[in-house]
Write a protein that holds these residues in place. Structure first.
Motif, short mmCIF file in Angstrom:
data_model
loop_
_atom_site.label_atom_id
_atom_site.label_comp_id
_atom_site.label_asym_id
_atom_site.label_seq_id
_atom_site.Cartn_x
_atom_site.Cartn_y
_atom_site.Cartn_z
N LEU A 108 0.82 -1.21 0.00
CA LEU A 108 0.00 0.00 0.00
C LEU A 108 0.85 1.27 0.00
CD1 LEU A 108 -2.85 1.16 0.10
CD2 LEU A 108 -2.74 1.00 2.59
N ILE A 109 1.95 1.27 0.74
CA ILE A 109 2.80 2.47 0.81
C ILE A 109 3.40 2.80 -0.56
CG2 ILE A 109 4.90 1.24 1.55
CD1 ILE A 109 3.95 4.59 3.03
N ASP A 110 3.73 1.78 -1.35
CA ASP A 110 4.25 2.00 -2.70
C ASP A 110 3.16 2.57 -3.61
OD1 ASP A 110 6.64 0.93 -1.83
OD2 ASP A 110 6.29 -1.04 -2.72
N ARG A 111 1.97 2.01 -3.49
CA ARG A 111 0.85 2.51 -4.31
C ARG A 111 0.51 3.95 -3.92
NH1 ARG A 111 -1.89 -2.82 -3.15
NH2 ARG A 111 -3.14 -1.52 -1.80
N TRP A 112 0.62 4.25 -2.62
CA TRP A 112 0.39 5.62 -2.16
C TRP A 112 1.37 6.58 -2.83
CZ3 TRP A 112 3.96 8.67 0.45
CH2 TRP A 112 3.47 9.91 0.89
#
Length: 194
Positions: free
Chosen positions: A106-110
């Motif tokens: 999720l942090i990468d997609r953010w």
């Protein structure tokens, strides 16, 4: 018969660091060569684009130019150095990593979503010749990249063997740095090329 460019943007009056109109007779003219020697041509460009809209007067002070240059280009260079150091240690090659964005944490997609929003903001600013809107969007993104993403993901880069999570972190940071460099190229061509 018509010039190929219909719009030209110029800056407003230049002021010294005390807010006075620069004048040779007053001896308060800003020496751009001093700025070039201290922060480079890209640092001066970044200051002019970012400090305020082009049609406002600008106070030229080497100290404030250095602050703007450090804030974005210095921070971005540190993120780049972090990436290069650990990617070289781990032998990371972006051609070997094929992880679709939707499969990344999720942090990468953010981060990729923030990057795409920044692209949108930069284009919107440039479409109406508002360099300040564009450069301030980059400024904000670089701050979040360094102080949010990299800081919170250091352990992913530091952990032992290359796994899918570590490869996703490298790939996300690589894609971000490449895209960010392209976004900054109109404003800071020398640093972007480097």
């Amino acid at each position: 018969d018509q010039a190929p460019y219909k719009n030209v943007v110029v800056t407003e009056l230049g002021l010294d660091d005390q807010g006075q109109k620069m004048s040779k007779s007053k001896g308060n003219v800003f020496d751009p060569w001093k700025a070039f020697d201290t922060i480079g041509a890209d640092g001066l460009r970044w200051f002019i684009y970012t400090v305020n809209p082009p049609w406002y007067t600008k106070r030229f002070s080497l100290e404030s130019m250095q602050e703007w240059q450090r804030r974005v280009m210095g921070t971005l260079w540190n993120v780049y150095s972090f990436f290069v150091l650990y990617a070289n240690i781990d032998g990371f090659d972006p051609k070997d990593a094929d992880i679709p964005a939707y499969e990344r944490p999720l942090i990468d997609r953010w981060l990729l979503a923030k990057l795409n929003n920044t692209i949108k903001e930069v284009r919107a600013g440039l479409d109406v010749f508002n360099s300040m809107t564009a450069t301030r969007a980059i400024d904000e993104f670089v701050d979040e990249l360094s102080n949010w993403y990299v800081r919170r993901n250091r352990r992913r880069f530091w952990k032992g063997a290359m796994d899918a999570d570590k490869a996703a972190a490298y790939l996300t940071l690589y894609e971000t740095l490449v895209t960010l460099t392209k976004l900054m190229a109109p404003f800071t061509p020398f640093v972007s090329e480097e």
